[in-house]
Design an enzyme around this catalytic site. Structure first.
Site, PDB file in Angstrom:
ATOM      1  N   HIS A  70      45.919  16.530  61.904  1.00 17.59           N
ATOM      2  CA  HIS A  70      44.493  16.300  62.102  1.00 17.59           C
ATOM      3  C   HIS A  70      43.871  15.481  60.972  1.00 17.59           C
ATOM      4  CE1 HIS A  70      43.247  19.413  65.339  1.00 17.59           C
ATOM      5  NE2 HIS A  70      42.999  18.203  65.764  1.00 17.59           N
ATOM      6  N   GLY A 245      39.044  19.453  71.302  1.00 16.82           N
ATOM      7  CA  GLY A 245      37.647  19.857  71.193  1.00 16.82           C
ATOM      8  C   GLY A 245      37.594  21.295  70.699  1.00 16.82           C
ATOM      9  N   SER A 292      45.466  18.992  70.083  1.00 16.71           N
ATOM     10  CA  SER A 292      44.460  19.826  69.451  1.00 16.71           C
ATOM     11  C   SER A 292      44.090  21.026  70.319  1.00 16.71           C
ATOM     12  CB  SER A 292      43.238  18.963  69.114  1.00 16.71           C
ATOM     13  OG  SER A 292      42.294  19.667  68.354  1.00 16.71           O
ATOM     14  N   GLU A 350      51.165  23.632  64.598  1.00 19.16           N
ATOM     15  CA  GLU A 350      51.165  22.477  63.704  1.00 19.16           C
ATOM     16  C   GLU A 350      52.573  21.930  63.466  1.00 19.16           C
ATOM     17  OE1 GLU A 350      49.936  19.459  61.206  1.00 19.16           O
ATOM     18  OE2 GLU A 350      48.693  20.751  62.466  1.00 19.16           O
TER      19      GLU A 350
END
Length: 414
Positions: A70, A245, A292, A350
Site C-alpha cells: 500500500h 476501499g 485491498s 500482506e
C-alpha cells in the site's frame, strides 16, 4: 500569492514523507530498516531532481525497501499542457471491414441508470451495432486512426456522424466522452455481459453482482443489486479487479443475516425474518487484480464459511492506511498504518493475498474470445449445490385451534 522555490519545496516534501513514514507506520521498527540510514542514502539525490515527477520517483525508491504494497506515491502539482490533443471516444468497440470501420458493439450499461449510457445509446442518437461509420463532421472515416483523429478535442461537444445502414445514410448527432469515461463504459459492458450470462445459464435461479471497489458509490451499487437478488437460490459476488476501499464489514454483515422464521398472511406467500436476508448458496470470484478491501472481503467470506472463493490468488495488499498524510502540494507518499491479523494472531494477506478455495485461471486466448472460465465454474458449483442442497420453503403446520398456543423456538443448525 506566495513565492515558491520548487527545489526547496521538493526538499520539504521529501523530509515530510520520510518523517510521516517514521511516525505513522504500522511497524514502529520500520520492518527492521535503519530509517535514518535510508534517508541519508536517498536525500543527496534531491540535488538532481528537476521536476515533480522525478521527486515521485525518488520518494518511491526511498520507501520501496519497506516492501509494503500500500506504500504508493501519488503526485499532484504536475505541469499541464493545454495544447495537448485530448482523445475523445464514442463508447463502442469497432471492427475493420473491407467496406470501412463498423460499430461491432455499443457498450451496454445498467438499463435502470440512464445517465450511465454510452454516447451512442442516448435517446436522441440513432446508432446500432453493425453500422458503418462513413463520416465525422463531414470528414471521411476509413479506419480507426481516422476516427481517433476526427474526435480529438471533441469530448463534451456535439459531432455529426454519418452512418451507413442497409444501403442508406443515417445522420445523427452524438456527444463523445473522454478516455476515462470510455474506460468506465467498457467496464460496465463487461459487467453487463457477465450478468446476462448468469441470468441465461442460471435460468433465473442464480443472481450476479459485481463490486468495482469498496467505497461510497459501491455501497449504492451493492444495495441496488443485492436486494434485487435476495430471493435467488444462488448468488455470485464478483470482486475481480476490485480496487479496494473500506466497506467489507458492512457487506459481510448483510451476508451474515440468517433467516430463522417466516411471516404468513392468507393472501400472499410467506416471507422471512430477517427481512431482505439471503437464504441461498454463495460463491465469490477473485483474481490477481482483486486489491485491498476487496481482498479483505474475500478473506472474510472464506474465514466465516459464507461460501467458496473461486478464481486466482489476490494481490496481497493487506496493511491498511488512512490517506491522511498529504504533502505540501496535495500529493502523497502513502503510509501503511494498520496491520491486519486473524483470530489466531497470524498476520493476514500482506505480500501473499487470499488463496481461492477453487483455483481457476482465465487464459488470455480464452478471454480474448469472450470466455470466462471462472464465471462458468461458479455457475456450475452453484448448480451442483442446488441439486444437492436445494433451497426450500418450509411448510407451515395447520393453524392450531383456539386455545392451543404456538411453539417455542428451536435452535437452527448452522
Amino acid at each position: 500569492r506566495l513565492p515558491i522555490d520548487p527545489a526547496q519545496e521538493w526538499s520539504q516534501m521529501f523530509a515530510d514523507a520520510w518523517r510521516m513514514h517514521r511516525d505513522f507506520s504500522f511497524d514502529e521498527r520500520m520492518r527492521g530498516l535503519d530509517w535514518a540510514a535510508v534517508r541519508a542514502q536517498y536525500e543527496p539525490l534531491l540535488a538532481r531532481v528537476t521536476d515533480r515527477s522525478e521527486l515521485d520517483d525518488l520518494l518511491a525508491q526511498m520507501i520501496a525497501p519497506l516492501n509494503i504494497l500500500h506504500s504508493q506515491v501519488r503526485g499532484a502539482d504536475f505541469p499541464v499542457d493545454p495544447e495537448t490533443a485530448v482523445p475523445a471516444m464514442l463508447g463502442a468497440r469497432y471492427q475493420q471491414t473491407e467496406a470501412g470501420l463498423t460499430i461491432a458493439r455499443i457498450y451496454r450499461s445498467d438499463a435502470e441508470l440512464p445517465n450511465e449510457r454510452s454516447p451512442l445509446m442516448q435517446p436522441s442518437v440513432d446508432a446500432r451495432d453493425g453500422d458503418l461509420i462513413a463520416q465525422v463532421n463531414g470528414r471521411d472515416i476509413r479506419h480507426g486512426g481516422d476516427l481517433a483523429e476526427a474526435l480529438h478535442h471533441q469530448a463534451g461537444q456535439q459531432v455529426l456522424l454519418s452512418l451507413r445502414r442497409d444501403g442508406r445514410t443515417v445522420k445523427t448527432v452524438v456527444v463523445p466522452v473522454d478516455a476515462g469515461r470510455n474506460t468506465q463504459l467498457r467496464y460496465s459492458d463487461w459487467v453487463q455481459t457477465r450478468m446476462a450470462a448468469v441470468e441465461d445459464q442460471g435460468k433465473g435461479r442464480i443472481g450476479y453482482l459485481h463490486l468495482r471497489a469498496m467505497g461510497g458509490n459501491d455501497i449504492a451499487s451493492f444495495v441496488r443489486d443485492f436486494y434485487a437478488n435476495v430471493d435467488r437460490d444462488g448468488l455470485i459476488i464478483d470482486v475481480r479487479r476490485n480496487r479496494g476501499g473500506n466497506i467489507d464489514s458492512w457487506v459481510i454483515e448483510k451476508l451474515l443475516r440468517r433467516t430463522w422464521a417466516f411471516w404468513q398472511t392468507p393472501s400472499a406467500p410467506p416471507y422471512w425474518n430477517m427481512q431482505q436476508s439471503f437464504r441461498g448458496h454463495l460463491v465469490v470470484l477473485t483474481d490477481a487484480l482483486t486489491y485491498s478491501d476487496g481482498e479483505t472481503f474475500a478473506a472474510g467470506v472464506k474465514a466465516l464459511g459464507l461460501g467458496p472463493v473461486v478464481g486466482t490468488r489476490t494481490s496481497g495488499a493487506g496493511i491498511w492506511l488512512s490517506d491522511r498524510n498529504r504533502l505540501a502540494d496535495g500529493g502523497s507518499a502513502r503510509i501503511a498504518e494498520f496491520g491486519q491479523f486473524g483470530a489466531d494472531g497470524r498476520w493476514l494477506i500482506e505480500g501473499r493475498g487470499v488463496s481461492p478455495d477453487v483455483e481457476v485461471d482465465n487464459l488470455p486466448h480464452e478471454s480474448y474470445k469472450g470466455r470466462d472460465r471462472q464465471l462458468e465454474t461458479a455457475i456450475a458449483m452453484l448448480e451442483k449445490a442446488l441439486q444437492e442442497r436445494p433451497i426450500v420453503q418450509p411448510p407451515a403446520q395447520r393453524i392450531p385451534p383456539p386455545g392451543q398456543p404456538g411453539q417455542d423456538a428451536v435452535r437452527i443448525q448452522p
